[in-house]
Write a protein that holds these residues in place. Sequence first.
Motif, PDB file in Angstrom:
ATOM      1  N   GLY A  34      35.703  27.361  38.044  1.00 26.76           N
ATOM      2  CA  GLY A  34      35.034  27.993  36.923  1.00 26.76           C
ATOM      3  C   GLY A  34      35.744  29.280  36.566  1.00 26.76           C
ATOM      4  N   TYR A  35      34.977  30.297  36.244  1.00 26.96           N
ATOM      5  CA  TYR A  35      35.564  31.550  35.768  1.00 26.96           C
ATOM      6  C   TYR A  35      36.412  32.223  36.846  1.00 26.96           C
ATOM      7  N   SER A  36      37.351  33.037  36.394  1.00 28.88           N
ATOM      8  CA  SER A  36      38.158  33.885  37.271  1.00 28.88           C
ATOM      9  C   SER A  36      38.014  35.322  36.809  1.00 28.88           C
ATOM     10  N   GLU A  37      37.687  36.191  37.731  1.00 27.85           N
ATOM     11  CA  GLU A  37      37.647  37.631  37.461  1.00 27.85           C
ATOM     12  C   GLU A  37      38.476  38.356  38.514  1.00 27.85           C
ATOM     13  N   MET A  38      38.502  39.662  38.468  1.00 24.62           N
ATOM     14  CA  MET A  38      39.319  40.423  39.410  1.00 24.62           C
ATOM     15  C   MET A  38      38.712  40.437  40.809  1.00 24.62           C
ATOM     16  N   LYS A  39      37.396  40.367  40.907  1.00 22.69           N
ATOM     17  CA  LYS A  39      36.715  40.509  42.183  1.00 22.69           C
ATOM     18  C   LYS A  39      36.040  39.235  42.679  1.00 22.69           C
ATOM     19  N   GLU A  40      35.987  38.190  41.861  1.00 21.66           N
ATOM     20  CA  GLU A  40      35.414  36.940  42.327  1.00 21.66           C
ATOM     21  C   GLU A  40      35.848  35.778  41.455  1.00 21.66           C
ATOM     22  N   PHE A  81      23.141  17.575  43.404  1.00 21.91           N
ATOM     23  CA  PHE A  81      24.010  17.776  44.569  1.00 21.91           C
ATOM     24  C   PHE A  81      25.212  18.663  44.219  1.00 21.91           C
ATOM     25  N   ILE A  82      24.951  19.665  43.396  1.00 23.65           N
ATOM     26  CA  ILE A  82      26.010  20.561  42.920  1.00 23.65           C
ATOM     27  C   ILE A  82      25.960  21.881  43.683  1.00 23.65           C
ATOM     28  N   ALA A  83      27.134  22.344  44.082  1.00 22.40           N
ATOM     29  CA  ALA A  83      27.280  23.655  44.714  1.00 22.40           C
ATOM     30  C   ALA A  83      28.166  24.526  43.829  1.00 22.40           C
ATOM     31  N   LYS A  84      27.697  25.728  43.554  1.00 19.65           N
ATOM     32  CA  LYS A  84      28.515  26.730  42.882  1.00 19.65           C
ATOM     33  C   LYS A  84      28.829  27.816  43.901  1.00 19.65           C
ATOM     34  N   ILE A  85      30.063  27.855  44.316  1.00 19.27           N
ATOM     35  CA  ILE A  85      30.490  28.706  45.417  1.00 19.27           C
ATOM     36  C   ILE A  85      31.255  29.902  44.865  1.00 19.27           C
ATOM     37  N   ILE A  86      30.930  31.077  45.345  1.00 26.94           N
ATOM     38  CA  ILE A  86      31.601  32.290  44.897  1.00 26.94           C
ATOM     39  C   ILE A  86      32.597  32.747  45.958  1.00 26.94           C
ATOM     40  N   ALA A  87      33.857  32.828  45.575  1.00 28.46           N
ATOM     41  CA  ALA A  87      34.881  33.435  46.426  1.00 28.46           C
ATOM     42  C   ALA A  87      34.889  34.921  46.094  1.00 28.46           C
ATOM     43  N   ASP A  88      34.299  35.725  46.979  1.00 21.26           N
ATOM     44  CA  ASP A  88      34.116  37.141  46.677  1.00 21.26           C
ATOM     45  C   ASP A  88      34.879  38.068  47.627  1.00 21.26           C
ATOM     46  N   GLN A  89      35.789  37.488  48.409  1.00 21.18           N
ATOM     47  CA  GLN A  89      36.647  38.299  49.274  1.00 21.18           C
ATOM     48  C   GLN A  89      38.092  38.210  48.784  1.00 21.18           C
ATOM     49  N   VAL A  90      38.243  38.416  47.498  1.00 26.25           N
ATOM     50  CA  VAL A  90      39.550  38.264  46.865  1.00 26.25           C
ATOM     51  C   VAL A  90      40.065  39.606  46.381  1.00 26.25           C
ATOM     52  N   GLU A 114      44.360  25.313  44.420  1.00 19.55           N
ATOM     53  CA  GLU A 114      44.722  26.714  44.238  1.00 19.55           C
ATOM     54  C   GLU A 114      43.874  27.346  43.139  1.00 19.55           C
ATOM     55  N   PHE A 115      43.534  28.627  43.300  1.00 18.88           N
ATOM     56  CA  PHE A 115      42.907  29.387  42.225  1.00 18.88           C
ATOM     57  C   PHE A 115      43.574  30.749  42.128  1.00 18.88           C
ATOM     58  N   GLN A 116      43.225  31.500  41.102  1.00 23.18           N
ATOM     59  CA  GLN A 116      43.819  32.813  40.921  1.00 23.18           C
ATOM     60  C   GLN A 116      42.773  33.830  40.489  1.00 23.18           C
ATOM     61  N   THR A 117      43.082  35.090  40.736  1.00 26.00           N
ATOM     62  CA  THR A 117      42.269  36.190  40.224  1.00 26.00           C
ATOM     63  C   THR A 117      43.024  36.859  39.087  1.00 26.00           C
ATOM     64  N   GLN A 118      42.276  37.519  38.226  1.00 28.98           N
ATOM     65  CA  GLN A 118      42.909  38.191  37.102  1.00 28.98           C
ATOM     66  C   GLN A 118      43.561  39.508  37.539  1.00 28.98           C
ATOM     67  N   LYS A 119      44.475  39.955  36.712  1.00 32.19           N
ATOM     68  CA  LYS A 119      45.279  41.144  37.015  1.00 32.19           C
ATOM     69  C   LYS A 119      44.604  42.420  36.516  1.00 32.19           C
ATOM     70  N   LEU A 120      44.637  43.471  37.350  1.00 37.72           N
ATOM     71  CA  LEU A 120      44.239  44.798  36.906  1.00 37.72           C
ATOM     72  C   LEU A 120      45.475  45.467  36.293  1.00 37.72           C
ATOM     73  N   TRP A 121      45.533  45.443  34.979  1.00 33.87           N
ATOM     74  CA  TRP A 121      46.700  45.973  34.270  1.00 33.87           C
ATOM     75  C   TRP A 121      46.361  47.229  33.471  1.00 33.87           C
ATOM     76  N   GLN A 122      45.082  47.421  33.150  1.00 30.29           N
ATOM     77  CA  GLN A 122      44.663  48.514  32.275  1.00 30.29           C
ATOM     78  C   GLN A 122      45.128  49.874  32.830  1.00 30.29           C
ATOM     79  N   PHE A 123      45.706  50.692  31.964  1.00 33.72           N
ATOM     80  CA  PHE A 123      46.202  52.031  32.284  1.00 33.72           C
ATOM     81  C   PHE A 123      47.365  52.006  33.281  1.00 33.72           C
TER      82      PHE A 123
END
Length: 444
Positions: A34-40, A81-90, A114-123
């Motif tokens: 699902g979604y990708s953010e910087m922290k999860e 039978f759906i699981a929505k799992i949060i990877a929050d140690q990224v 494989e999954f990815q997290t978004q980049k902190l690029w601001q400033f």
Amino acid sequence: MNRKFYTKSTLILLFALFLSASISAQIKSGPMLGYSEMKEVLVWVQTEKAAKVEIKYWDKESDGKTKFTSDAVLTEKKSGFIAKIIADQVSMSKKYTYEVWLDGKKINFDYPLEFQTQKLWQFRTDPPSFSFVFGSCNYINEEATDRPGRPYGGADEIYKTIYDAKPDFMLWGGDNFYYREADWNTRTGMMHRNTHSRSVKSIQPLLANTHHYAIWDDHDYGPNDSDRSWVNKHTTLEMFKLFWGNPNFTFPNEAMTGQFQWGDVEFFLMDDRWFKAPNGLEDATKDYWGQKQMNWLLDALTTSKAPFKIVVNGGQVLNPAKIFENMSNYEAERNQLLAELQKRKIGGVIFLSGDRHTSSFWKLDRPGTYPLYDLTVSPFTAGPADVHALDKNSVLVPGTMTAKRAFSKLSVSGDAKNRELKIQLFDHTGVELWNQILKANDLK
């Protein structure tokens, strides 16, 4: 001493029950990102029966010795039978390898996860380059509920073609599956259709390695041309929230409207069904998005600083032809949208749409300001349609009308002051049909 004697049939039954209990739960569909953010990051999994689901993941560039484990989620029948799992140690700007574990046992796949997290690029740096795939109208055949005759769906090799294109994420533009007559009147039927469509074997590698966002249109909302009167829309909304991994929903308990950002680009996910008046209503001011949703969109666009503000909608917005379910049939609301975009001096607006079973690119010139563009991409696997005569108008960009199964790859690149969007349309085998390039500096 008491002794128990069992008949042969009883022993067979007992053995069958023992064997059933000893078989581990299996994955029905997914994993899907699902979604990708910087922290999860959200990882979606559907199991065959009740199970404890968790993922283990680690930085792809590491030796894999440091693994993180998600919180376990117990799947149950009432939620498919759906699981929505949060990877929050990224960490930010990372790619991760992950594993799926059911009931304490690792599940093996013949493709990478494989999954990815978004980049902190601001400033810090220029915004990152990225790409995504867009399209609509994904029909999965099922003989028991398909209409008689030639199957409507086909060319599911498109999923591998998209997978091979390696987009950062995929944006589903509605009619992502098709409810049938046997489905839309009951929650059981809706659950079946969602599950059946999500379980297609050929799509699983794409689900597992590309982040996914979605809107809906009529066929994954209800019957053909469904509108605000659809009696089961709260159930279809429940299904949408169960089966997709969008990061947010703007309005509590109504509509699938939402928003997300990737890099420096913002995406506004519109619901063209929940508030929409019937097509046949003779009222010059009838609702398309409805004023609640319209006000939210205009305010959100006004607030946004993104160089490209991409508005994703099930139906066409800019095509002036008053055919099918184009927004032009809802003239007052369309006029309001265009007038407010100009009055508020909102730059960088681009529309993405589906529905039409043809693909095309639209350019609406506006006196005194930049032109607006609408990219229509349809279908993925549903049957292509004939080009309508009224589509051949002055807003259509010549050479872009295509009646083939197709998808679009959109690539954003350039430094902060010179961002550009390259739009490519490919057929289901990966042959490029046409391309266009839009520069953010020309959309001001």
